[in-house]
Scaffold this motif. Structure first.
Motif, PDB file in Angstrom:
ATOM      1  N   GLY A  53       0.905  -1.371   0.087  1.00  0.00           N
ATOM      2  CA  GLY A  53      -0.099   0.110   0.213  1.00  0.00           C
ATOM      3  C   GLY A  53       0.771   1.163   0.067  1.00  0.00           C
ATOM      4  N   GLU A  54       0.418   2.395  -0.810  1.00  0.00           N
ATOM      5  CA  GLU A  54       1.055   3.599  -0.779  1.00  0.00           C
ATOM      6  C   GLU A  54       0.535   4.303   0.466  1.00  0.00           C
ATOM      7  OE1 GLU A  54       3.388   6.661  -2.050  1.00  0.00           O
ATOM      8  OE2 GLU A  54       2.969   4.672  -2.843  1.00  0.00           O
ATOM      9  N   GLY A  55       1.573   5.180   1.205  1.00  0.00           N
ATOM     10  CA  GLY A  55       1.185   6.107   2.324  1.00  0.00           C
ATOM     11  C   GLY A  55       1.229   5.173   3.471  1.00  0.00           C
ATOM     12  N   SER A 100       2.593  -7.304   1.195  1.00  0.00           N
ATOM     13  CA  SER A 100       3.705  -6.593   2.215  1.00  0.00           C
ATOM     14  C   SER A 100       2.628  -5.525   2.984  1.00  0.00           C
ATOM     15  CB  SER A 100       4.822  -5.997   1.377  1.00  0.00           C
ATOM     16  OG  SER A 100       5.718  -5.296   2.169  1.00  0.00           O
ATOM     17  N   ILE A 101       2.822  -5.834   4.183  1.00  0.00           N
ATOM     18  CA  ILE A 101       1.786  -5.163   5.211  1.00  0.00           C
ATOM     19  C   ILE A 101       2.466  -4.172   6.066  1.00  0.00           C
ATOM     20  CG2 ILE A 101      -0.145  -5.472   6.786  1.00  0.00           C
ATOM     21  CD1 ILE A 101      -0.461  -8.255   5.613  1.00  0.00           C
ATOM     22  N   HIS A 102       2.296  -2.895   5.991  1.00  0.00           N
ATOM     23  CA  HIS A 102       2.742  -1.824   6.897  1.00  0.00           C
ATOM     24  C   HIS A 102       1.320  -1.145   7.437  1.00  0.00           C
ATOM     25  CE1 HIS A 102       2.058   0.629   3.451  1.00  0.00           C
ATOM     26  NE2 HIS A 102       2.331   1.927   4.174  1.00  0.00           N
ATOM     27  N   ALA A 122       5.011  -5.311   8.666  1.00  0.00           N
ATOM     28  CA  ALA A 122       5.830  -4.609   9.880  1.00  0.00           C
ATOM     29  C   ALA A 122       5.664  -5.187  11.103  1.00  0.00           C
ATOM     30  CB  ALA A 122       5.649  -2.984   9.538  1.00  0.00           C
ATOM     31  N   GLU A 123       6.649  -5.075  11.998  1.00  0.00           N
ATOM     32  CA  GLU A 123       6.466  -5.432  13.343  1.00  0.00           C
ATOM     33  C   GLU A 123       5.412  -4.644  14.166  1.00  0.00           C
ATOM     34  OE1 GLU A 123      10.310  -4.560  15.129  1.00  0.00           O
ATOM     35  OE2 GLU A 123      11.040  -6.519  14.212  1.00  0.00           O
ATOM     36  N   ASP A 124       5.077  -3.419  13.873  1.00  0.00           N
ATOM     37  CA  ASP A 124       4.120  -2.594  14.425  1.00  0.00           C
ATOM     38  C   ASP A 124       2.693  -2.458  13.570  1.00  0.00           C
ATOM     39  OD1 ASP A 124       5.030  -0.994  12.533  1.00  0.00           O
ATOM     40  OD2 ASP A 124       5.546   0.936  13.631  1.00  0.00           O
ATOM     41  N   ALA A 125       2.633  -3.153  12.427  1.00  0.00           N
ATOM     42  CA  ALA A 125       1.402  -3.205  11.742  1.00  0.00           C
ATOM     43  C   ALA A 125       0.274  -3.566  12.715  1.00  0.00           C
ATOM     44  CB  ALA A 125       1.554  -3.834  10.484  1.00  0.00           C
ATOM     45  N   LYS A 126      -1.006  -3.288  12.342  1.00  0.00           N
ATOM     46  CA  LYS A 126      -2.000  -3.616  12.949  1.00  0.00           C
ATOM     47  C   LYS A 126      -3.209  -4.510  11.992  1.00  0.00           C
ATOM     48  CE  LYS A 126      -1.057  -1.161  16.628  1.00  0.00           C
ATOM     49  NZ  LYS A 126      -0.636  -1.830  17.845  1.00  0.00           N
ATOM     50  N   ALA A 179       8.237 -10.888  10.327  1.00  0.00           N
ATOM     51  CA  ALA A 179       8.032  -9.371  10.695  1.00  0.00           C
ATOM     52  C   ALA A 179       9.319  -8.753  10.583  1.00  0.00           C
ATOM     53  CB  ALA A 179       7.404  -9.181  11.917  1.00  0.00           C
ATOM     54  N   PHE A 180       9.277  -7.450  10.176  1.00  0.00           N
ATOM     55  CA  PHE A 180      10.432  -6.671  10.104  1.00  0.00           C
ATOM     56  C   PHE A 180      10.333  -5.223  10.405  1.00  0.00           C
ATOM     57  CE2 PHE A 180      10.596  -9.783   6.606  1.00  0.00           C
ATOM     58  CZ  PHE A 180      11.600 -10.507   6.639  1.00  0.00           C
ATOM     59  N   GLN A 181      11.299  -4.492  10.709  1.00  0.00           N
ATOM     60  CA  GLN A 181      11.361  -3.198  10.981  1.00  0.00           C
ATOM     61  C   GLN A 181      10.320  -2.276   9.550  1.00  0.00           C
ATOM     62  OE1 GLN A 181      11.919  -1.024  13.703  1.00  0.00           O
ATOM     63  NE2 GLN A 181      12.681  -2.841  14.749  1.00  0.00           N
ATOM     64  N   ASN A 182       9.695  -1.266  10.004  1.00  0.00           N
ATOM     65  CA  ASN A 182       9.030  -0.707   8.630  1.00  0.00           C
ATOM     66  C   ASN A 182       9.765  -0.399   7.634  1.00  0.00           C
ATOM     67  OD1 ASN A 182       6.392   0.152   8.023  1.00  0.00           O
ATOM     68  ND2 ASN A 182       7.394   2.365   7.766  1.00  0.00           N
ATOM     69  N   GLU A 183      10.942   0.146   8.233  1.00  0.00           N
ATOM     70  CA  GLU A 183      11.756   0.816   6.957  1.00  0.00           C
ATOM     71  C   GLU A 183      12.426  -0.235   5.975  1.00  0.00           C
ATOM     72  OE1 GLU A 183      14.298   0.836  10.845  1.00  0.00           O
ATOM     73  OE2 GLU A 183      12.170   1.330  10.217  1.00  0.00           O
TER      74      GLU A 183
END
Length: 257
Positions: A53-55, A100-102, A122-126, A179-183
């Motif tokens: 997703g963009e944004g 790929s989920i952020h 991403a680790e902090d994704a919901k 899961a990964f860091q967002n960046e």
């Protein structure tokens, strides 16, 4: 395409959902997902599809405001069945699809992600199915796919409370692969896609076909029942109150009618 764009590199099609501000799933966006599959199915330059997703979000859910344009239970059931058909095509598509989920994959966004073969987060994704907080239920086979990944007890907790889990928890419960860091998420997702793209397309197609045998008859019965129930629930007074409360950004007052 109004909401989907893509680029192809090293046999990988990187597809971007771009419907600001939350990449909410509208009927048009779901239609474009199907058109995207049409474009890639026989394109030999594409062996793997990566969706992100963009944004700020992967997709924060279905377009609730669009639901207010629908009036009958039969139309709601038809809407659910149409979305289920596209997502089922995703899951059985002959080429691997990676989500790929952020940010967030909620409601229809998570249902889209669960239809993909692999989920990197991403680790902090919901991740969650918050429909019951609106007096609704999932409509795109979320009630059937979620228990297959996290088990019936955890699925019940997520559905009944409407509370999401984090990306790290999604890996723990089997809903996501890594899961990964967002960046670094998109880079790691792309690396995985390119690694898979090196495999034989014939063997990949056969492997995907074999995975479909894990879905028994009760799964398809449940998907059909979900679409029918989706329509029944959506014309209830509680659903109308839940949708209006969501639009007005207030707590709903459910009466059981």
């Amino acid at each position: 395409m109004e909401f989907l764009t893509w680029k192809i590199e090293e046999k990988v099609a990187v597809v971007t959902i771009n419907r600001p501000p939350a990449n909410a799933l509208s009927r048009q966006l779901i239609l474009e997902v199907n058109e995207m599959l049409n474009a890639f199915e026989h394109d030999e330059s594409v062996r793997v599809i990566l969706i992100h997703g963009e944004g700020r979000f992967f997709s924060a859910g279905a377009d609730i405001k669009e639901f207010t344009e629908v009036t009958s239970g039969e139309e709601f059931s038809k809407l659910a069945a149409q979305g289920q058909e596209v997502f089922e095509r995703l899951e059985s598509f002959p080429k691997p699809i990676i989500a790929s989920i952020h940010g967030a994959a909620l409601g229809g966004g998570l249902e889209l992600a669960m239809s993909c073969h692999i989920r990197y987060v991403a680790e902090d994704a919901k991740l969650g199915l918050p429909e019951l907080s609106l007096g609704l239920i999932p409509g795109f086979a979320g009630s059937q796919r979620l228990p297959r990944y996290v088990g019936t007890a955890k699925a019940a907790e997520m559905l009944f409370t409407s509370e999401p889990i984090t990306g790290s928890e999604a890996v723990q419960y089997g809903l996501a692969n890594k899961a990964f860091q967002n960046e670094e998420l998109l880079q790691k997702s792309t690396e995985l896609a390119k690694k898979i793209a090196e495999k034989s397309p014939i063997a990949l197609k056969a492997a995907i076909q074999m995975l479909q045998y894990s879905k028994d008859a009760s799964y398809y019965e449940g998907v059909k029942a979900e679409a029918e129930s989706f329509g029944t629930v959506f014309v209830s007074e509680d659903a109308k109150e839940g949708i209006q409360a969501f639009i007005e950004k207030r707590k709903p007052n459910f009466t059981g009618k």
